[in-house]
Write a protein that holds these residues in place. Structure first.
Motif, PDB file in Angstrom:
ATOM      1  N   ALA A  23      51.031  42.482  49.049  1.00 26.71           N
ATOM      2  CA  ALA A  23      50.673  41.343  48.214  1.00 26.71           C
ATOM      3  C   ALA A  23      49.791  41.749  47.037  1.00 26.71           C
ATOM      4  O   ALA A  23      49.288  40.903  46.320  1.00 26.71           O
ATOM      5  CB  ALA A  23      49.964  40.282  49.051  1.00 26.71           C
ATOM      6  N   THR A  24      49.576  43.044  46.848  1.00 27.87           N
ATOM      7  CA  THR A  24      48.803  43.498  45.696  1.00 27.87           C
ATOM      8  C   THR A  24      49.475  43.000  44.417  1.00 27.87           C
ATOM      9  O   THR A  24      50.675  43.114  44.259  1.00 27.87           O
ATOM     10  CB  THR A  24      48.723  45.035  45.671  1.00 27.87           C
ATOM     11  N   THR A  25      48.687  42.426  43.502  1.00 25.87           N
ATOM     12  CA  THR A  25      49.276  41.826  42.311  1.00 25.87           C
ATOM     13  C   THR A  25      48.698  42.415  41.039  1.00 25.87           C
ATOM     14  O   THR A  25      47.535  42.795  40.983  1.00 25.87           O
ATOM     15  CB  THR A  25      49.061  40.303  42.287  1.00 25.87           C
ATOM     16  N   TYR A  26      49.548  42.464  40.019  1.00 28.07           N
ATOM     17  CA  TYR A  26      49.134  42.915  38.695  1.00 28.07           C
ATOM     18  C   TYR A  26      49.259  41.753  37.725  1.00 28.07           C
ATOM     19  O   TYR A  26      50.291  41.076  37.682  1.00 28.07           O
ATOM     20  CB  TYR A  26      50.007  44.073  38.231  1.00 28.07           C
ATOM     21  N   ASP A  27      48.211  41.498  36.955  1.00 27.66           N
ATOM     22  CA  ASP A  27      48.213  40.422  35.967  1.00 27.66           C
ATOM     23  C   ASP A  27      48.240  41.049  34.576  1.00 27.66           C
ATOM     24  O   ASP A  27      47.216  41.531  34.091  1.00 27.66           O
ATOM     25  CB  ASP A  27      46.966  39.558  36.132  1.00 27.66           C
ATOM     26  N   PRO A  28      49.412  41.059  33.922  1.00 27.89           N
ATOM     27  CA  PRO A  28      49.505  41.698  32.607  1.00 27.89           C
ATOM     28  C   PRO A  28      48.672  41.008  31.538  1.00 27.89           C
ATOM     29  O   PRO A  28      48.284  41.622  30.555  1.00 27.89           O
ATOM     30  CB  PRO A  28      51.003  41.622  32.293  1.00 27.89           C
ATOM     31  N   ALA A  29      48.357  39.736  31.735  1.00 33.18           N
ATOM     32  CA  ALA A  29      47.574  39.001  30.734  1.00 33.18           C
ATOM     33  C   ALA A  29      46.141  39.527  30.659  1.00 33.18           C
ATOM     34  O   ALA A  29      45.551  39.600  29.583  1.00 33.18           O
ATOM     35  CB  ALA A  29      47.566  37.509  31.061  1.00 33.18           C
ATOM     36  N   THR A  32      44.605  43.432  34.939  1.00 28.04           N
ATOM     37  CA  THR A  32      43.888  43.676  36.185  1.00 28.04           C
ATOM     38  C   THR A  32      44.837  43.748  37.374  1.00 28.04           C
ATOM     39  O   THR A  32      45.903  43.127  37.381  1.00 28.04           O
ATOM     40  CB  THR A  32      42.852  42.572  36.464  1.00 28.04           C
ATOM     41  N   VAL A  33      44.426  44.531  38.361  1.00 28.31           N
ATOM     42  CA  VAL A  33      45.133  44.623  39.637  1.00 28.31           C
ATOM     43  C   VAL A  33      44.215  44.038  40.700  1.00 28.31           C
ATOM     44  O   VAL A  33      43.015  44.333  40.724  1.00 28.31           O
ATOM     45  CB  VAL A  33      45.470  46.082  39.987  1.00 28.31           C
ATOM     46  N   THR A  34      44.761  43.189  41.567  1.00 29.36           N
ATOM     47  CA  THR A  34      43.966  42.601  42.645  1.00 29.36           C
ATOM     48  C   THR A  34      44.505  43.066  43.992  1.00 29.36           C
ATOM     49  O   THR A  34      45.679  42.872  44.298  1.00 29.36           O
ATOM     50  CB  THR A  34      43.993  41.068  42.591  1.00 29.36           C
ATOM     51  N   ASN A  48      39.785  40.761  47.841  1.00 30.46           N
ATOM     52  CA  ASN A  48      39.985  40.434  46.424  1.00 30.46           C
ATOM     53  C   ASN A  48      39.316  41.451  45.510  1.00 30.46           C
ATOM     54  O   ASN A  48      38.508  41.108  44.638  1.00 30.46           O
ATOM     55  CB  ASN A  48      39.481  39.026  46.120  1.00 30.46           C
ATOM     56  N   VAL A  49      39.677  42.712  45.705  1.00 30.83           N
ATOM     57  CA  VAL A  49      39.143  43.793  44.878  1.00 30.83           C
ATOM     58  C   VAL A  49      39.894  43.790  43.550  1.00 30.83           C
ATOM     59  O   VAL A  49      41.118  43.905  43.516  1.00 30.83           O
ATOM     60  CB  VAL A  49      39.318  45.152  45.577  1.00 30.83           C
ATOM     61  N   LYS A  50      39.169  43.654  42.443  1.00 33.01           N
ATOM     62  CA  LYS A  50      39.800  43.626  41.120  1.00 33.01           C
ATOM     63  C   LYS A  50      39.573  44.948  40.405  1.00 33.01           C
ATOM     64  O   LYS A  50      38.429  45.403  40.274  1.00 33.01           O
ATOM     65  CB  LYS A  50      39.265  42.474  40.278  1.00 33.01           C
ATOM     66  N   LEU A  51      40.671  45.557  39.950  1.00 28.22           N
ATOM     67  CA  LEU A  51      40.619  46.799  39.185  1.00 28.22           C
ATOM     68  C   LEU A  51      41.105  46.519  37.770  1.00 28.22           C
ATOM     69  O   LEU A  51      42.098  45.833  37.572  1.00 28.22           O
ATOM     70  CB  LEU A  51      41.516  47.863  39.828  1.00 28.22           C
ATOM     71  N   LYS A  52      40.422  47.039  36.772  1.00 29.25           N
ATOM     72  CA  LYS A  52      40.788  46.850  35.362  1.00 29.25           C
ATOM     73  C   LYS A  52      41.533  48.071  34.860  1.00 29.25           C
ATOM     74  O   LYS A  52      41.063  49.201  35.002  1.00 29.25           O
ATOM     75  CB  LYS A  52      39.529  46.634  34.518  1.00 29.25           C
ATOM     76  N   VAL A  53      42.716  47.854  34.288  1.00 28.03           N
ATOM     77  CA  VAL A  53      43.496  48.948  33.730  1.00 28.03           C
ATOM     78  C   VAL A  53      42.861  49.427  32.428  1.00 28.03           C
ATOM     79  O   VAL A  53      42.572  48.632  31.539  1.00 28.03           O
ATOM     80  CB  VAL A  53      44.947  48.504  33.449  1.00 28.03           C
ATOM     81  N   PHE A  59      41.755  53.098  36.255  1.00 27.15           N
ATOM     82  CA  PHE A  59      41.249  51.776  36.592  1.00 27.15           C
ATOM     83  C   PHE A  59      39.739  51.836  36.770  1.00 27.15           C
ATOM     84  O   PHE A  59      39.218  52.806  37.299  1.00 27.15           O
ATOM     85  CB  PHE A  59      41.850  51.277  37.911  1.00 27.15           C
ATOM     86  N   SER A  60      39.049  50.800  36.334  1.00 28.05           N
ATOM     87  CA  SER A  60      37.636  50.654  36.675  1.00 28.05           C
ATOM     88  C   SER A  60      37.525  49.469  37.626  1.00 28.05           C
ATOM     89  O   SER A  60      38.310  48.525  37.547  1.00 28.05           O
ATOM     90  CB  SER A  60      36.786  50.414  35.427  1.00 28.05           C
ATOM     91  N   ILE A  61      36.571  49.508  38.539  1.00 23.51           N
ATOM     92  CA  ILE A  61      36.407  48.453  39.528  1.00 23.51           C
ATOM     93  C   ILE A  61      35.561  47.336  38.918  1.00 23.51           C
ATOM     94  O   ILE A  61      34.418  47.551  38.542  1.00 23.51           O
ATOM     95  CB  ILE A  61      35.748  49.005  40.800  1.00 23.51           C
ATOM     96  N   LEU A  62      36.142  46.127  38.840  1.00 27.64           N
ATOM     97  CA  LEU A  62      35.450  44.993  38.239  1.00 27.64           C
ATOM     98  C   LEU A  62      34.622  44.225  39.260  1.00 27.64           C
ATOM     99  O   LEU A  62      33.471  43.883  38.998  1.00 27.64           O
ATOM    100  CB  LEU A  62      36.451  44.046  37.585  1.00 27.64           C
ATOM    101  N   SER A  63      35.210  43.930  40.416  1.00 23.83           N
ATOM    102  CA  SER A  63      34.495  43.106  41.382  1.00 23.83           C
ATOM    103  C   SER A  63      35.133  43.183  42.761  1.00 23.83           C
ATOM    104  O   SER A  63      36.283  43.588  42.916  1.00 23.83           O
ATOM    105  CB  SER A  63      34.483  41.639  40.928  1.00 23.83           C
ATOM    106  N   THR A  64      34.363  42.798  43.770  1.00 19.33           N
ATOM    107  CA  THR A  64      34.853  42.624  45.136  1.00 19.33           C
ATOM    108  C   THR A  64      34.173  41.392  45.715  1.00 19.33           C
ATOM    109  O   THR A  64      33.183  40.904  45.175  1.00 19.33           O
ATOM    110  CB  THR A  64      34.530  43.841  46.038  1.00 19.33           C
TER     111      THR A  64
END
Length: 210
Positions: A23-29, A32-34, A48-53, A59-64
């Motif tokens: 269920a890992t998702t990528y948001d092109p807008a 970010t990858v969650t 809900n770990v968010k990685l920034k492309v 990737f950099s880690i945005l939040s958990t």
């Protein structure tokens, strides 16, 4: 995120497994990858770990967030220091498989490789007797979601609907009267229909569910 917490997270990510990675998702807008869950020794430690492309392909880690669920499918290989995500979803559809991420010395993650999922032939090969309605679908079908359902439009053909939803629907009923044919398809299970689509003369007439 504080440095110490970041180090704990990176240790967790690369010493264990990531749960529910299909269920890992990528948001092109947002680029970010969650990742829904990260497990440490069989116990969920982060959700809900968010990685920034980044432009360099890292990737950099945005939040958990705090944990709240269950373990694990994605695997970590200590020999190569990589984590493999079986499937990455984009707009509800698997766009990448076997995505390998590596840990860089600066604490970012690099995309080492990825595969495209195999193309599935969804051309109908079995029709209801005397009709143009496909009867190939069987319960349970692929699971559909609101993102996919919102892409469906009145006037689409059955093949266009199948391409968006990812599998054949189950022909639940079909009638013909006075030159008008009506077919109703369902996606889901016998006990719960995620999406229902009504076709009139082989074109989408109405959509419900999801």
């Amino acid at each position: 995120m504080k440095t110490k917490k970041l180090e704990v997270f990176l240790t967790a990510l690369f010493v264990t497994t990531i749960g529910h990675a299909a269920a890992t998702t990528y948001d092109p807008a947002t680029g970010t990858v969650t990742i829904p869950e990260v497990a440490v020794n069989g116990k969920i430690e982060f959700v809900n770990v968010k990685l920034k492309v980044k432009s360099a392909g890292t990737f950099s880690i945005l939040s958990t967030e705090a944990p709240k669920a269950s373990p694990n499918t994605t695997t970590y290989d200590p020999a190569s220091n990589t984590v493999t995500i079986p499937s990455v979803m984009v707009d509800g559809k698997a766009e990448y498989e076997n995505v390998k991420l590596g840990l860089n010395p600066d604490g970012t993650l690099s995309v080492l490789s990825a595969e495209e999922p195999p193309v599935t032939d969804l051309t109908c090969k079995e029709f209801a007797a005397g009709t143009s309605y496909c009867s190939e679908g069987r319960f349970p079908t692929c699971k559909t979601n609101l993102t996919q359902a919102n892409k469906l439009q009145v006037g689409m053909t059955y093949n266009e609907v199948v391409e968006i939803l990812g599998c054949h629907g189950v022909l639940m009923s079909h009638t013909a009267q006075g030159g008008t044919s009506v077919g109703v398809y369902g996606w889901g299970t016998e006990s719960f229909i995620d999406t229902s689509v009504t076709f009139v003369n082989d074109k989408v007439n109405s959509i419900s569910g999801s």
